[in-house]
Write a protein that holds these residues in place. Structure first.
Motif, PDB file in Angstrom:
ATOM      1  N   LEU A  13       0.187  -1.241   0.034  1.00 44.61           N
ATOM      2  CA  LEU A  13      -0.098   0.042   0.512  1.00 44.61           C
ATOM      3  C   LEU A  13       0.568   1.358  -0.004  1.00 44.61           C
ATOM      4  O   LEU A  13       1.470   1.085   0.902  1.00 44.61           O
ATOM      5  CB  LEU A  13      -1.235  -0.245   1.058  1.00 44.61           C
ATOM      6  CG  LEU A  13      -1.300   1.340   1.805  1.00 44.61           C
ATOM      7  CD1 LEU A  13      -2.477   1.777   0.673  1.00 44.61           C
ATOM      8  CD2 LEU A  13      -2.135   1.277   2.974  1.00 44.61           C
ATOM      9  N   SER A  65      -7.903 -10.025  -4.228  1.00 42.41           N
ATOM     10  CA  SER A  65      -8.284 -10.408  -2.824  1.00 42.41           C
ATOM     11  C   SER A  65      -7.990 -11.344  -2.201  1.00 42.41           C
ATOM     12  O   SER A  65      -6.515 -11.502  -2.432  1.00 42.41           O
ATOM     13  CB  SER A  65      -9.984 -11.257  -3.264  1.00 42.41           C
ATOM     14  OG  SER A  65      -9.011 -12.163  -3.769  1.00 42.41           O
ATOM     15  N   ILE A  79      -5.660   0.307   6.498  1.00 38.40           N
ATOM     16  CA  ILE A  79      -6.569  -0.464   5.891  1.00 38.40           C
ATOM     17  C   ILE A  79      -7.680   0.247   5.913  1.00 38.40           C
ATOM     18  O   ILE A  79      -8.595   0.509   5.157  1.00 38.40           O
ATOM     19  CB  ILE A  79      -6.144  -2.430   5.850  1.00 38.40           C
ATOM     20  CG1 ILE A  79      -5.035  -2.406   4.783  1.00 38.40           C
ATOM     21  CG2 ILE A  79      -7.735  -2.913   5.194  1.00 38.40           C
ATOM     22  CD1 ILE A  79      -4.690  -3.712   4.507  1.00 38.40           C
ATOM     23  N   ASN A  82      -8.552   3.324   5.046  1.00 41.59           N
ATOM     24  CA  ASN A  82      -9.372   3.928   3.591  1.00 41.59           C
ATOM     25  C   ASN A  82     -10.256   3.280   3.423  1.00 41.59           C
ATOM     26  O   ASN A  82     -11.246   3.726   2.885  1.00 41.59           O
ATOM     27  CB  ASN A  82      -8.060   2.535   3.239  1.00 41.59           C
ATOM     28  CG  ASN A  82      -6.512   4.057   2.808  1.00 41.59           C
ATOM     29  OD1 ASN A  82      -6.843   5.107   2.833  1.00 41.59           O
ATOM     30  ND2 ASN A  82      -5.469   3.280   2.784  1.00 41.59           N
ATOM     31  N   TRP A  91      -1.722   0.991  -4.723  1.00 39.77           N
ATOM     32  CA  TRP A  91      -1.787  -0.443  -4.644  1.00 39.77           C
ATOM     33  C   TRP A  91      -0.783  -0.781  -5.162  1.00 39.77           C
ATOM     34  O   TRP A  91      -0.477  -0.594  -6.460  1.00 39.77           O
ATOM     35  CB  TRP A  91      -2.778  -1.195  -4.030  1.00 39.77           C
ATOM     36  CG  TRP A  91      -3.858  -1.328  -3.231  1.00 39.77           C
ATOM     37  CD1 TRP A  91      -4.664   0.300  -3.389  1.00 39.77           C
ATOM     38  CD2 TRP A  91      -3.845  -1.377  -2.037  1.00 39.77           C
ATOM     39  NE1 TRP A  91      -5.593   0.045  -1.853  1.00 39.77           N
ATOM     40  CE2 TRP A  91      -4.910  -1.038  -1.147  1.00 39.77           C
ATOM     41  CE3 TRP A  91      -2.990  -2.674  -1.620  1.00 39.77           C
ATOM     42  CZ2 TRP A  91      -4.749  -0.889   0.417  1.00 39.77           C
ATOM     43  CZ3 TRP A  91      -3.685  -2.821   0.501  1.00 39.77           C
ATOM     44  CH2 TRP A  91      -5.055  -2.284   0.699  1.00 39.77           C
ATOM     45  N   PHE A 105      -6.733   1.380  -6.425  1.00 42.23           N
ATOM     46  CA  PHE A 105      -7.741   0.285  -6.001  1.00 42.23           C
ATOM     47  C   PHE A 105      -8.744   1.483  -4.773  1.00 42.23           C
ATOM     48  O   PHE A 105      -7.502   1.812  -3.887  1.00 42.23           O
ATOM     49  CB  PHE A 105      -7.044  -0.287  -5.715  1.00 42.23           C
ATOM     50  CG  PHE A 105      -6.440  -1.428  -6.504  1.00 42.23           C
ATOM     51  CD1 PHE A 105      -7.623  -2.696  -6.856  1.00 42.23           C
ATOM     52  CD2 PHE A 105      -4.987  -1.224  -6.883  1.00 42.23           C
ATOM     53  CE1 PHE A 105      -6.640  -3.378  -7.900  1.00 42.23           C
ATOM     54  CE2 PHE A 105      -5.074  -2.387  -8.039  1.00 42.23           C
ATOM     55  CZ  PHE A 105      -5.775  -3.039  -8.860  1.00 42.23           C
ATOM     56  N   GLN A 106      -9.209   0.639  -4.604  1.00 46.83           N
ATOM     57  CA  GLN A 106     -10.463   0.773  -3.092  1.00 46.83           C
ATOM     58  C   GLN A 106     -10.908  -0.409  -2.548  1.00 46.83           C
ATOM     59  O   GLN A 106     -11.089  -1.250  -3.636  1.00 46.83           O
ATOM     60  CB  GLN A 106     -11.592   1.826  -3.810  1.00 46.83           C
ATOM     61  CG  GLN A 106     -12.959   1.846  -3.090  1.00 46.83           C
ATOM     62  CD  GLN A 106     -13.639   2.791  -3.158  1.00 46.83           C
ATOM     63  OE1 GLN A 106     -14.708   2.557  -4.598  1.00 46.83           O
ATOM     64  NE2 GLN A 106     -14.227   3.857  -2.521  1.00 46.83           N
ATOM     65  N   ILE A 107     -10.095  -0.450  -1.873  1.00 43.10           N
ATOM     66  CA  ILE A 107     -11.044  -1.415  -0.958  1.00 43.10           C
ATOM     67  C   ILE A 107     -12.977  -1.641  -0.715  1.00 43.10           C
ATOM     68  O   ILE A 107     -13.901  -0.708  -0.204  1.00 43.10           O
ATOM     69  CB  ILE A 107     -10.410  -1.551   0.997  1.00 43.10           C
ATOM     70  CG1 ILE A 107      -9.374  -1.366   0.938  1.00 43.10           C
ATOM     71  CG2 ILE A 107     -11.839  -3.046   1.893  1.00 43.10           C
ATOM     72  CD1 ILE A 107      -8.764  -0.983   2.313  1.00 43.10           C
ATOM     73  N   THR A 108     -12.763  -2.913  -1.589  1.00 43.29           N
ATOM     74  CA  THR A 108     -14.931  -3.437  -1.218  1.00 43.29           C
ATOM     75  C   THR A 108     -15.308  -3.756  -1.000  1.00 43.29           C
ATOM     76  O   THR A 108     -16.501  -4.459  -0.014  1.00 43.29           O
ATOM     77  CB  THR A 108     -14.764  -3.737  -3.112  1.00 43.29           C
ATOM     78  OG1 THR A 108     -14.232  -4.791  -3.240  1.00 43.29           O
ATOM     79  CG2 THR A 108     -14.562  -2.757  -3.930  1.00 43.29           C
ATOM     80  N   LEU A 126     -10.179  -5.782  -3.041  1.00 39.98           N
ATOM     81  CA  LEU A 126      -9.496  -4.199  -4.529  1.00 39.98           C
ATOM     82  C   LEU A 126     -10.624  -4.629  -4.995  1.00 39.98           C
ATOM     83  O   LEU A 126     -10.127  -5.537  -5.582  1.00 39.98           O
ATOM     84  CB  LEU A 126      -8.355  -3.965  -4.099  1.00 39.98           C
ATOM     85  CG  LEU A 126      -7.601  -4.403  -2.363  1.00 39.98           C
ATOM     86  CD1 LEU A 126      -6.418  -4.195  -2.754  1.00 39.98           C
ATOM     87  CD2 LEU A 126      -8.205  -3.317  -1.799  1.00 39.98           C
ATOM     88  N   GLU A 127     -11.216  -3.357  -6.030  1.00 40.17           N
ATOM     89  CA  GLU A 127     -11.274  -3.610  -7.052  1.00 40.17           C
ATOM     90  C   GLU A 127     -10.697  -2.268  -7.608  1.00 40.17           C
ATOM     91  O   GLU A 127     -10.293  -0.956  -7.184  1.00 40.17           O
ATOM     92  CB  GLU A 127     -12.637  -2.939  -7.230  1.00 40.17           C
ATOM     93  CG  GLU A 127     -13.230  -3.739  -6.622  1.00 40.17           C
ATOM     94  CD  GLU A 127     -13.568  -5.117  -8.238  1.00 40.17           C
ATOM     95  OE1 GLU A 127     -13.187  -4.389  -8.979  1.00 40.17           O
ATOM     96  OE2 GLU A 127     -13.276  -5.785  -7.640  1.00 40.17           O
ATOM     97  N   SER A 128      -9.922  -1.905  -9.109  1.00 36.93           N
ATOM     98  CA  SER A 128      -9.156  -1.171 -10.621  1.00 36.93           C
ATOM     99  C   SER A 128      -9.986   0.103 -10.051  1.00 36.93           C
ATOM    100  O   SER A 128     -11.520   0.197  -9.823  1.00 36.93           O
ATOM    101  CB  SER A 128      -8.947  -1.687 -11.162  1.00 36.93           C
ATOM    102  OG  SER A 128     -10.020  -2.111 -11.691  1.00 36.93           O
TER     103      SER A 128
END
Length: 137
Positions: A13, A65, A79, A82, A91, A105-108, A126-128
């Motif tokens: 990160l 993931s 984490i 965020n 990331w 990325f965003q933590i989903t 995480l998703e881009s």
């Protein structure tokens, strides 16, 4: 790519936005997936009724993931903060003999669990959220 140790895949990160990536967790399982949506341009004149796709279009994305234990309290705090902020940050995922995937990325998803006779573990997804770069090993 020949057989590699899964433990050598590192999730890092950019905690302070300076481009200095810190390993944030001792992930026991990790997964990287690339996906691309298609754009169907099939019409009545398509040969033999076969589907036709528009090259170079659609939406591409990357998903990361993993599950494991936090490296330290600071990693957990980065984490968790965020996630609650809905932040999009840099990331890196390093895969030996493959390369480095890097981008925003965003933590989903963030889940914590534990057994009465074991340690607390977590799962993160995480998703881009922008362009992803790849640097081959």
């Amino acid at each position: 790519m020949v057989a590699q140790k899964g433990k050598d895949i590192l999730l890092k990160l950019d905690a302070d936005g300076t481009g200095d990536f810190l390993t944030v967790a001792g992930l026991r399982t990790k997964k990287l997936a690339f996906n691309s949506e298609t754009v169907d341009v099939t019409d009545a004149d398509s040969a033999g009724r076969w589907r036709e796709l528009l090259a170079g279009s659609g939406v591409q994305r990357a998903a990361v993931s993993g599950s494991g234990i936090f490296k330290d309290a600071a990693s957990d705090a980065h984490i968790r903060q965020n996630f609650f902020d809905g932040a999009i940050v840099g990331w890196q995922l390093g895969i030996p003999d493959f390369g480095i995937v890097e981008g925003p990325f965003q933590i989903t998803a963030l889940e914590y669990s534990g057994n009465h006779d074991g340690e607390v573990t977590f799962e993160v997804a995480l998703e881009s959220a922008g362009p992803i770069s790849f640097e081959a090993a």
